[in-house]
Design a protein around this motif. Structure first.
Motif, mmCIF file in Angstrom:
data_model
loop_
_atom_site.group_PDB
_atom_site.id
_atom_site.type_symbol
_atom_site.label_atom_id
_atom_site.label_comp_id
_atom_site.label_asym_id
_atom_site.label_seq_id
_atom_site.Cartn_x
_atom_site.Cartn_y
_atom_site.Cartn_z
ATOM 1 N N ILE A 85 0.865 -1.408 -0.032
ATOM 2 C CA ILE A 85 0.076 0.029 -0.265
ATOM 3 C C ILE A 85 0.706 1.339 -0.042
ATOM 4 C CG2 ILE A 85 -1.582 1.478 1.391
ATOM 5 C CD1 ILE A 85 -3.115 -1.301 2.087
ATOM 6 N N LYS A 86 2.068 1.085 0.829
ATOM 7 C CA LYS A 86 3.051 2.380 0.757
ATOM 8 C C LYS A 86 3.716 2.470 -0.501
ATOM 9 C CE LYS A 86 3.743 2.605 5.730
ATOM 10 N NZ LYS A 86 4.904 2.250 6.863
ATOM 11 N N LEU A 87 3.549 1.354 -1.215
ATOM 12 C CA LEU A 87 4.715 1.424 -2.510
ATOM 13 C C LEU A 87 3.788 1.973 -3.705
ATOM 14 C CD1 LEU A 87 6.719 -1.694 -2.862
ATOM 15 C CD2 LEU A 87 7.398 0.512 -2.634
ATOM 16 N N ILE A 88 2.360 1.972 -3.694
ATOM 17 C CA ILE A 88 1.650 2.399 -4.727
ATOM 18 C C ILE A 88 1.343 3.659 -4.720
ATOM 19 C CG2 ILE A 88 -0.736 2.013 -5.742
ATOM 20 C CD1 ILE A 88 -0.612 -0.884 -4.858
ATOM 21 N N ASN A 89 1.437 4.462 -5.779
ATOM 22 C CA ASN A 89 1.077 5.798 -5.955
ATOM 23 C C ASN A 89 -0.654 5.883 -6.119
ATOM 24 O OD1 ASN A 89 0.482 8.621 -6.385
ATOM 25 N ND2 ASN A 89 1.751 8.455 -8.323
ATOM 26 N N TRP A 90 -1.204 6.206 -4.977
ATOM 27 C CA TRP A 90 -2.626 6.277 -4.745
ATOM 28 C C TRP A 90 -3.237 7.456 -5.367
ATOM 29 C CZ3 TRP A 90 -4.661 1.632 -4.430
ATOM 30 C CH2 TRP A 90 -3.935 0.865 -3.682
ATOM 31 N N GLN A 91 -2.818 8.255 -6.019
ATOM 32 C CA GLN A 91 -3.151 9.504 -6.787
ATOM 33 C C GLN A 91 -3.256 9.174 -8.331
ATOM 34 O OE1 GLN A 91 -0.068 12.597 -6.287
ATOM 35 N NE2 GLN A 91 -1.399 13.575 -4.635
ATOM 36 N N LYS A 92 -2.534 7.902 -8.453
ATOM 37 C CA LYS A 92 -2.454 7.436 -9.816
ATOM 38 C C LYS A 92 -3.659 6.159 -10.089
ATOM 39 C CE LYS A 92 0.377 5.164 -13.536
ATOM 40 N NZ LYS A 92 1.675 4.474 -13.554
ATOM 41 N N TYR A 93 -3.734 5.358 -8.950
ATOM 42 C CA TYR A 93 -4.600 4.283 -8.833
ATOM 43 C C TYR A 93 -5.719 4.317 -7.863
ATOM 44 C CZ TYR A 93 -0.625 2.091 -11.262
ATOM 45 O OH TYR A 93 0.574 1.737 -11.931
ATOM 46 N N TRP A 94 -6.688 3.790 -8.527
ATOM 47 C CA TRP A 94 -8.015 3.715 -7.599
ATOM 48 C C TRP A 94 -8.180 2.564 -6.948
ATOM 49 C CZ3 TRP A 94 -11.153 7.547 -6.474
ATOM 50 C CH2 TRP A 94 -12.371 7.399 -5.905
ATOM 51 N N LEU A 95 -8.495 2.675 -5.543
ATOM 52 C CA LEU A 95 -8.461 1.643 -4.595
ATOM 53 C C LEU A 95 -9.892 1.013 -4.793
ATOM 54 C CD1 LEU A 95 -7.300 -0.560 -2.514
ATOM 55 C CD2 LEU A 95 -8.407 1.330 -0.700
ATOM 56 N N LEU A 96 -9.797 -0.373 -4.867
ATOM 57 C CA LEU A 96 -11.121 -1.032 -4.744
ATOM 58 C C LEU A 96 -11.037 -2.264 -3.605
ATOM 59 C CD1 LEU A 96 -14.041 -1.851 -5.783
ATOM 60 C CD2 LEU A 96 -12.729 -3.506 -7.471
ATOM 61 N N PRO A 97 -11.484 -1.620 -2.504
ATOM 62 C CA PRO A 97 -11.427 -2.491 -1.203
ATOM 63 C C PRO A 97 -12.485 -3.862 -1.526
ATOM 64 C CG PRO A 97 -11.986 -0.481 -0.588
ATOM 65 C CD PRO A 97 -11.868 -0.326 -2.123
ATOM 66 N N ASN A 98 -11.847 -5.081 -1.268
ATOM 67 C CA ASN A 98 -12.850 -6.351 -1.542
ATOM 68 C C ASN A 98 -13.244 -6.944 -0.016
ATOM 69 O OD1 ASN A 98 -11.251 -8.718 -1.477
ATOM 70 N ND2 ASN A 98 -10.130 -7.398 -2.990
ATOM 71 N N THR A 99 -14.143 -7.629 -0.007
ATOM 72 C CA THR A 99 -14.728 -8.434 1.153
ATOM 73 C C THR A 99 -14.360 -9.631 1.044
ATOM 74 O OG1 THR A 99 -16.638 -8.609 0.524
ATOM 75 C CG2 THR A 99 -16.350 -6.574 1.519
ATOM 76 N N ALA A 100 -13.233 -10.036 0.308
ATOM 77 C CA ALA A 100 -12.928 -11.659 0.111
ATOM 78 C C ALA A 100 -12.596 -12.125 1.769
ATOM 79 C CB ALA A 100 -11.579 -11.834 -0.526
ATOM 80 N N GLY A 101 -13.062 -13.433 1.859
ATOM 81 C CA GLY A 101 -12.771 -13.835 3.332
ATOM 82 C C GLY A 101 -14.208 -13.778 4.282
ATOM 83 N N CYS A 102 -15.031 -12.925 3.841
ATOM 84 C CA CYS A 102 -16.180 -12.625 4.725
ATOM 85 C C CYS A 102 -17.341 -13.755 4.216
ATOM 86 C CB CYS A 102 -16.866 -11.385 4.225
ATOM 87 S SG CYS A 102 -15.785 -10.282 4.892
ATOM 88 N N GLN A 103 -17.848 -14.504 5.267
ATOM 89 C CA GLN A 103 -18.676 -15.542 5.171
ATOM 90 C C GLN A 103 -20.195 -15.309 5.413
ATOM 91 O OE1 GLN A 103 -17.035 -18.625 7.897
ATOM 92 N NE2 GLN A 103 -15.722 -19.453 6.221
ATOM 93 N N THR A 104 -20.560 -14.199 5.956
ATOM 94 C CA THR A 104 -21.785 -13.709 5.876
ATOM 95 C C THR A 104 -22.044 -12.215 5.482
ATOM 96 O OG1 THR A 104 -21.327 -12.779 8.360
ATOM 97 C CG2 THR A 104 -21.754 -14.966 8.084
ATOM 98 N N ALA A 105 -23.193 -11.910 5.618
ATOM 99 C CA ALA A 105 -23.473 -10.362 4.918
ATOM 100 C C ALA A 105 -23.141 -9.448 6.062
ATOM 101 C CB ALA A 105 -25.052 -10.440 4.619
ATOM 102 N N GLU A 106 -23.229 -9.922 7.406
ATOM 103 C CA GLU A 106 -22.941 -8.912 8.298
ATOM 104 C C GLU A 106 -21.455 -8.738 8.359
ATOM 105 O OE1 GLU A 106 -26.888 -10.391 8.710
ATOM 106 O OE2 GLU A 106 -25.027 -11.510 8.519
#
Length: 291
Positions: A85-106
């Protein structure tokens, strides 16, 4: 001389037309909600062998969107993820957080909110994107349609730009669109399997029926498969394992970039009709010996 000059002029005009057409096609932005992106390739950040390999692969892919599994940040990989995360230039790339590993809606709803906070800390204050994954069983890793629908409805009401990861189910895709999801992400085959396009017919139906972007995710193993889903009209492709776990990830990332662009341009150009019989590509009149 006159004929040769006309031929040269014809070639120059054709090249100029093609270049203009190519620029128009390639400059057509890919939009999710009201956010515009130039690249139609989204890259994941998991399973790389090193930070350098991950960073170089992201750069080689030409992507605009990078996805990070927020739930899977744990004691074993937190150093890797933080460093990446520190290495990536976040002014250039758009972060898409994902919920991988979540087993329930909550659980997915909680992780989505955490991802939103991380995006804001990176300076993307207007980033409400989330790739929604609800996967209850670890063996087959198929998304839960009921849990996904439940979490998506809640997150849309919260103001999230929801991109749900789903089985290639046209009915579910339409239901998610109807409740306000900004895109749908049907799987091509089992995640991380590299099995290719096992669900191509269903994906074709989803593309035909959807009024929101269709991003094909999971199972793609080689660039030709990325090209094929773009050729049938998908709006974008998300790739992770096919790049991260191949022999030379940077080269594969570049190959995927070219494949997605080629598939998109081919779809925009329009394929020839399929015919039942052979047909010559050159004219049948004025052949040598008949003149």
């Amino acid at each position: 001389m006159l004929i040769d000059s006309l031929r040269v002029l014809k070639i120059k005009v054709a090249r100029k037309f093609y270049i203009s057409y190519f620029i128009i096609i390639m400059n057509k932005d890919f939009c999710i909600k009201n956010k515009k992106f130039q690249s139609r390739l989204i890259l994941g950040t998991g399973r790389y062998r090193s930070l350098l390999e991950a960073k170089q692969s992201i750069e080689a892919s030409g992507c605009d969107i990078v996805t990070v599994a927020i739930r899977r940040i744990n004691a074993d990989n937190i150093g890797f993820i933080k460093s990446l995360i520190k290495l990536i230039n976040w002014q250039k790339y758009w972060l898409l957080p994902n919920t991988a590993g979540c087993q329930t809606a909550e659980e997915a709803i909680r992780v989505a909110n955490l991802g939103q906070e991380i995006a804001k800390q990176l300076g993307q204050v207007d980033n409400n994107f989330v790739k929604l994954e609800v996967i209850p069983a670890n063996k087959y890793l198929f998304p839960d349609p009921i849990g996904t629908l439940k979490a998506a409805e809640h997150l849309v009401k919260q103001g999230f730009v929801v991109l749900p990861y789903i089985n290639s189910d046209p009915i579910l895709a339409k239901q998610l669109e109807d409740i306000g999801c900004s895109a749908v992400m049907p799987l091509a085959s089992a995640i991380g399997s590299g099995q290719g396009l096992k669900n191509i017919d269903n994906i074709r139906i989803i593309v035909e029926a959807s009024k929101v972007p269709v991003i094909v995710d999971a199972g793609i193993g080689v660039p030709s498969e990325a090209t094929q889903v773009m050729e049938i009209g998908a709006d974008a492709v998300l790739i992770n394992t096919a790049v991260a776990q191949c022999k030379v990830p940077v080269a594969m990332a570049n190959a995927m970039r070219l494949a997605v662009a080629a598939g998109y341009e081919a779809h925009s150009a329009g394929r020839i009709p399929i015919k039942n019989y052979a047909r010559t590509s050159s004219p049948n009149f004025d052949r040598i010996g008949q003149i």
